[in-house]
Design a protein around this motif. Structure first.
Motif, short mmCIF file in Angstrom:
data_model
loop_
_atom_site.label_atom_id
_atom_site.label_comp_id
_atom_site.label_asym_id
_atom_site.label_seq_id
_atom_site.Cartn_x
_atom_site.Cartn_y
_atom_site.Cartn_z
N GLY A 1 0.81 -1.22 0.00
CA GLY A 1 0.00 0.00 0.00
C GLY A 1 0.85 1.26 0.00
N ALA A 2 1.96 1.24 0.74
CA ALA A 2 2.83 2.42 0.80
C ALA A 2 3.47 2.69 -0.56
N GLY B 1 0.60 4.07 -2.95
CA GLY B 1 0.27 5.45 -2.64
C GLY B 1 -1.21 5.74 -2.74
N MET B 2 -1.58 6.93 -2.32
CA MET B 2 -2.98 7.35 -2.38
C MET B 2 -3.46 7.39 -3.82
N ARG B 3 -4.47 6.57 -4.10
CA ARG B 3 -5.04 6.46 -5.45
C ARG B 3 -3.96 6.12 -6.49
N SER C 1 -0.89 7.17 -6.65
CA SER C 1 -0.08 8.31 -7.08
C SER C 1 1.42 7.99 -7.13
N ARG C 2 1.91 7.22 -6.14
CA ARG C 2 3.35 6.94 -6.08
C ARG C 2 3.79 6.01 -7.20
#
Length: 540
Positions: free
Chosen positions: A256-257, A260-262, A264-265
């Motif tokens: 998950g990290a 990223g959010m949606r 993004s990463r």
């Protein structure tokens, strides 16, 4: 041009200007000037003279000196730069061998040729200093990402301006059919920095797995901080990649990290890699579990891991086979690169058929060698017996658990198995002797008659022949050819000999022949002795 007539401060001003332009130490430029002036002086006074020039770093005054060294009479070879003790007494009170006498000489007139030569010397020295500066700057940056500007393209290779030098992005290091134009900005991974005759060479890459890892490190703070670690990366540049991550903080999900959010990463990395699809999977110390994760999105029914051969068999449902293999074998190939294992994928039906075939072969083996009917042979196979050795030398109690087997029956089965094994051994030994095997190999402990026969068939007939073998020649192994692992069959591999066993046998043979010392068989003993010795010396 006479050096005395020139503005003395002009030398220092010129040195500082060149140093600023080339971003090198001004002292190096002054040293180059001193050498060029010394060469010009030698052309005037004679090349055999040891003429040296020193430029004062404050005033710019150039001092020309002649140096002569005191040597033994019989060692005098160059009277222009050397002198005997007797000659030196004219200049020094108590001359010693090796002492030098320095005297100032008049400055020289620099003609057009001398001036041109001096200019070449200075340019060469400055160029060397600039190359050294570039190498020192970039040698420690190998393994990092750098931003640059495209200067030009030569035969598919891209020349990149990286600030204080040029780097090269070879065409096989570009992603897919990437095309660049002059002045385009580009981000690359510094793969290697080498010092070569033409100057430092900086090699870039956009296809290296490390490039993706470094991009994630830039986009994911947890990776940069060490909370999440990238354990492995496998890429099909420009198409698809798999990256295995692990979190050292139980409260942080590594996948998950990285997403990223949606997304993004991971999307930032995907955009940099020309739309390369990235599968982020959790890493596991348990290889079968890790492989199941690596083969996502395919579902795996069963995993069979062979540690010795570093191979793994994966069983998947029929409808999942194409997904597990991937387009042109891409999914299984990336999973293999990620786990460093050879992966065999089969369907549940294929696996069942293979197991059935193995069952039939073992059943037929027991029927032929033990003279039992099919039903009884199937009972033996069902109880886990796979070969005659297990039947012949197993504890009798393990045979008694089979329905219908009493002590007499168990004894008879083992007797038949042993008789058959002994007959096989005798036949193998007779054949080996016919091939010319010597007693030294036959009597060598650790080799069965069947092993001796297999060695003889390949030309290994003496203990000396055996001692010259490599462990992989006996036990087999794997060789990487063009990025793919190729199987090397071993002479004794069919007898399930491991590399460690093969190495021990070979070393034992070498000890018996006197080729190596006995202590080399057990290096740990020597290490322990050394540690004990160190302990005694330190009083521990």
């Amino acid at each position: 041009m006479a050096i005395t007539s020139a503005n003395q401060l002009e030398l220092l001003q010129t040195a500082e200007a060149v140093a600023r332009e080339k971003m090198i130490d001004p002292g190096l430029v002054v040293e180059a000037m001193e050498e060029s002036l010394a060469r010009a002086a030698k052309s005037r006074y004679g090349s055999e003279m040891d003429i040296r020039v020193a430029i004062d770093r404050k005033t710019g005054r150039a001092t020309f000196t002649r140096v002569r060294t005191v040597v033994e009479d019989e060692d005098l070879e160059n009277y222009q730069s050397e002198m005997t003790v007797k000659q030196a007494k004219q200049y020094m009170a108590d001359p010693q061998i090796g002492q030098t006498f320095v005297e100032e000489v008049p400055p020289v007139e620099m003609g057009r040729i001398a001036a041109q030569s001096a200019k070449q010397v200075i340019l060469q020295k400055v160029r060397e200093a600039e190359r050294d500066r570039q190498f020192e700057e970039f040698k420690d940056r190998a393994g990092t990402i750098i931003n640059g500007v495209v200067k030009r393209e030569e035969y598919g290779n891209v020349i990149v301006d990286v600030g204080r030098g040029e780097a090269i992005l070879r065409r096989n290091e570009k992603i897919g059919r990437e095309a660049y134009r002059p002045n385009d900005r580009i981000r690359c991974f510094i793969k290697d920095v080498r010092r070569e005759a033409r100057g430092p060479q900086i090699f870039l890459s956009r296809t290296a797995p490390e490039f993706m890892a470094e991009l994630f490190k830039m986009e994911v703070p947890e990776i940069y901080d060490g909370i999440i670690e990238i354990k492995a990366v496998a890429r099909d540049p420009g198409s698809r990649a798999k990256i295995a991550v692990i979190s050292y903080d139980s409260s942080i999900d590594p996948v998950g990290a990285c997403v990223g959010m949606r997304g993004s990463r991971v999307q930032a990395v995907v955009n940099e890699l020309q739309g390369e699809k990235i599968d982020i999977i959790p890493w596991s110390e348990d290889l079968p579990t890790f492989l199941v994760n690596a083969l996502q999105p395919a579902e795996v029914s069963k995993v069979v891991f062979d540690e010795d051969a570093e191979r793994i068999e994966v069983v998947v449902p029929e409808e999942q086979l194409s997904l597990a293999i991937g387009r042109r074998g891409q999914n299984v190939r990336l999973a293999s690169q990620l786990t460093a294992l050879d992966i065999d994928i089969m369907t549940e039906e294929e696996e069942s058929a293979r197991r059935q075939k193995e069952f039939e072969l073992r059943t037929q083996l027991f029927m032929d060698t033990l003279d039992v009917d099919e039903f009884f042979a199937q009972l033996l196979v069902s109880e886990g017996f796979t070969n005659l050795e297990e039947v012949a030398y197993v504890e009798a109690g393990e045979l008694l658990v089979i329905d219908g087997v009493d002590e007499d029956t168990a004894g008879e089965l083992q007797a038949r198995a042993r008789d058959h094994l002994e007959a096989q051994a005798k036949a193998a030994l007779d054949h080996a002797r016919e091939l010319g095997v010597e007693d030294s190999l036959v009597e060598f402990e650790g080799l069965t008659p069947q092993m001796v026969e297999a060695l003889a068939e390949d030309g290994v007939k003496t203990l000396e022949d055996f001692a010259t073998c490599a462990d992989w020649e006996l036990a087999g192994g794997w060789t990487t050819v063009d990025g793919e692992r190729v199987k090397d069959d071993g002479l004794l591999e069919k007898f399930e000999m491991s590399l460690e066993e093969a190495q021990t046998l070979i070393m034992t043979a070498r000890v018996l022949l006197g080729w190596v010392a006995p202590e080399e068989l057990d290096p740990d003993v020597e290490d322990d002795d050394a540690e004990d010795s160190d302990s005694e010396e330190t009083g521990v």
